[in-house]
Design a protein around this motif. Structure first.
Motif, short mmCIF file in Angstrom:
data_model
loop_
_atom_site.label_atom_id
_atom_site.label_comp_id
_atom_site.label_asym_id
_atom_site.label_seq_id
_atom_site.Cartn_x
_atom_site.Cartn_y
_atom_site.Cartn_z
N ARG A 127 0.83 -1.20 0.00
CA ARG A 127 0.00 0.00 0.00
C ARG A 127 0.87 1.25 0.00
N GLU A 128 1.89 1.29 0.87
CA GLU A 128 2.77 2.47 0.94
C GLU A 128 3.50 2.67 -0.38
N ARG A 129 3.94 1.58 -0.97
CA ARG A 129 4.64 1.70 -2.25
C ARG A 129 3.71 2.23 -3.34
N ALA A 130 2.47 1.72 -3.38
CA ALA A 130 1.50 2.18 -4.37
C ALA A 130 1.20 3.67 -4.18
N GLU A 156 4.20 5.69 -5.36
CA GLU A 156 4.24 5.78 -6.82
C GLU A 156 3.20 6.77 -7.34
N LEU A 157 2.04 6.83 -6.68
CA LEU A 157 1.04 7.83 -7.05
C LEU A 157 1.58 9.23 -6.79
N TYR A 158 2.22 9.44 -5.63
CA TYR A 158 2.79 10.75 -5.32
C TYR A 158 3.88 11.14 -6.32
N LEU A 159 4.68 10.18 -6.74
CA LEU A 159 5.70 10.43 -7.76
C LEU A 159 5.04 10.93 -9.03
N ARG A 160 4.00 10.25 -9.48
CA ARG A 160 3.32 10.65 -10.72
C ARG A 160 2.64 12.01 -10.58
N LEU A 161 2.00 12.23 -9.43
CA LEU A 161 1.34 13.51 -9.22
C LEU A 161 2.37 14.65 -9.16
N GLY A 172 -8.09 9.72 -1.48
CA GLY A 172 -8.96 10.57 -2.27
C GLY A 172 -8.20 11.79 -2.74
N LEU A 173 -8.53 12.28 -3.91
CA LEU A 173 -7.93 13.49 -4.47
C LEU A 173 -9.00 14.55 -4.63
N VAL A 174 -8.68 15.77 -4.23
CA VAL A 174 -9.60 16.89 -4.40
C VAL A 174 -8.87 18.01 -5.11
N PHE A 175 -9.47 18.49 -6.19
CA PHE A 175 -8.92 19.61 -6.95
C PHE A 175 -9.78 20.84 -6.68
N PHE A 176 -9.22 22.01 -6.87
CA PHE A 176 -9.89 23.25 -6.49
C PHE A 176 -10.10 24.20 -7.66
N ASP A 177 -10.07 23.68 -8.87
CA ASP A 177 -10.33 24.50 -10.05
C ASP A 177 -11.84 24.66 -10.19
N MET A 178 -12.36 25.77 -9.71
CA MET A 178 -13.81 25.97 -9.68
C MET A 178 -14.40 26.31 -11.05
N ALA A 179 -13.54 26.48 -12.05
CA ALA A 179 -14.05 26.70 -13.41
C ALA A 179 -14.57 25.39 -13.99
N MET A 180 -14.16 24.26 -13.40
CA MET A 180 -14.62 22.95 -13.87
C MET A 180 -15.87 22.55 -13.09
N HIS A 181 -16.77 21.85 -13.74
CA HIS A 181 -18.00 21.40 -13.12
C HIS A 181 -17.69 20.42 -11.99
N LYS A 182 -18.24 20.69 -10.81
CA LYS A 182 -17.97 19.85 -9.64
C LYS A 182 -18.58 18.46 -9.84
N ARG A 183 -17.73 17.44 -9.68
CA ARG A 183 -18.14 16.05 -9.81
C ARG A 183 -17.29 15.22 -8.85
N SER A 184 -17.83 14.06 -8.49
CA SER A 184 -17.07 13.10 -7.69
C SER A 184 -17.01 11.79 -8.45
N TYR A 185 -15.81 11.27 -8.59
CA TYR A 185 -15.60 10.03 -9.33
C TYR A 185 -15.04 8.97 -8.40
N ALA A 186 -15.47 7.75 -8.60
CA ALA A 186 -14.89 6.60 -7.91
C ALA A 186 -14.10 5.81 -8.95
N VAL A 187 -12.82 5.59 -8.68
CA VAL A 187 -11.94 4.92 -9.62
C VAL A 187 -11.37 3.68 -8.97
N ASN A 188 -11.56 2.53 -9.59
CA ASN A 188 -11.04 1.28 -9.04
C ASN A 188 -9.70 1.00 -9.67
N LEU A 189 -8.63 1.10 -8.86
CA LEU A 189 -7.27 0.86 -9.35
C LEU A 189 -6.75 -0.50 -8.95
N ARG A 190 -7.53 -1.28 -8.29
CA ARG A 190 -7.07 -2.59 -7.81
C ARG A 190 -7.24 -3.66 -8.83
#
Length: 142
Positions: free
Chosen positions: A5-8, A11-16, A124-142
Motif C-alpha cells: 500500500r505504501e509503495r503504491a 508511486e502515485l505521489y511520484l506521478r502527481l 482521495g484526491l480533491v482539486f480546487f479549479d472551480m471553473a470545472m463542473h464539480k463532480r465526484s468520481y470513484a476509480v477502481n485501481l485494484r
C-alpha cells in the motif's frame, strides 16, 4: 521495506509530483518520510514540509496537502481550501479505513470549497479549479 500500500501511494505521489511540477507539498510528520522521497523523485524542484509547518502558515505554505487522520482533516481542510487556487491539490489517505473517515471524506467532497474529487479507495484526491463542473468520481485501481 515498504508494504504494498505504501509503495503504491508513493508511486502515485511520484506521478502527481511529476504532473503538477514545482510545488510545495505538506505531508505528515516533519516531511522527511518515504512520501517525500517519492515526491522529490517526481519533481526535484518540489519542496516538502511537515504538517506543523503547513498548519502554522498564515500565507501560502503548500500547494499540495496530504492528510492522513480524521483530526487533520477536520483541522486543516477548510483553512487549506480557503487559500487554495486552481492548481492546488488535496490528498486524503485512508478514506475507507473507518466509518468516521468515510464520513469526513464525504463532507470534504460535498463542501462548497471543493471542486472535482476522485475516490481511489486507498486515498482521495480533491482539486480546487472551480471553473470545472464539480463532480465526484470513484476509480477502481485494484
Amino acid at each position: 521495506a515498504l508494504g504494498g500500500r505504501e509503495r503504491a501511494l508513493g508511486e502515485l505521489y511520484l506521478r502527481l509530483s511529476n504532473a503538477v511540477g514545482r510545488r510545495g507539498w505538506s505531508v505528515g510528520g516533519r516531511g522527511d518520510d518515504y512520501r517525500a522521497a517519492y515526491i522529490r523523485a517526481g519533481c526535484r524542484a518540489s519542496t516538502v514540509v511537515g504538517r506543523d509547518a503547513a498548519a502554522a502558515g498564515e500565507g501560502r505554505v503548500c500547494d499540495v496537502l496530504v492528510l492522513s487522520s480524521v483530526a487533520d482533516c477536520r483541522r486543516l481542510f477548510e483553512p487549506f481550501a480557503r487559500r487554495a487556487d486552481a492548481g492546488a491539490l488535496l490528498i486524503v489517505e485512508h478514506i475507507h479505513r473507518s466509518k468516521e473517515f468515510a464520513q469526513v471524506w464525504r463532507e470534504i467532497q460535498e463542501s462548497r470549497l471543493a471542486g472535482i474529487s476522485f475516490d481511489l479507495y486507498d486515498c482521495g484526491l480533491v482539486f480546487f479549479d472551480m471553473a470545472m463542473h464539480k463532480r465526484s468520481y470513484a476509480v477502481n485501481l485494484r
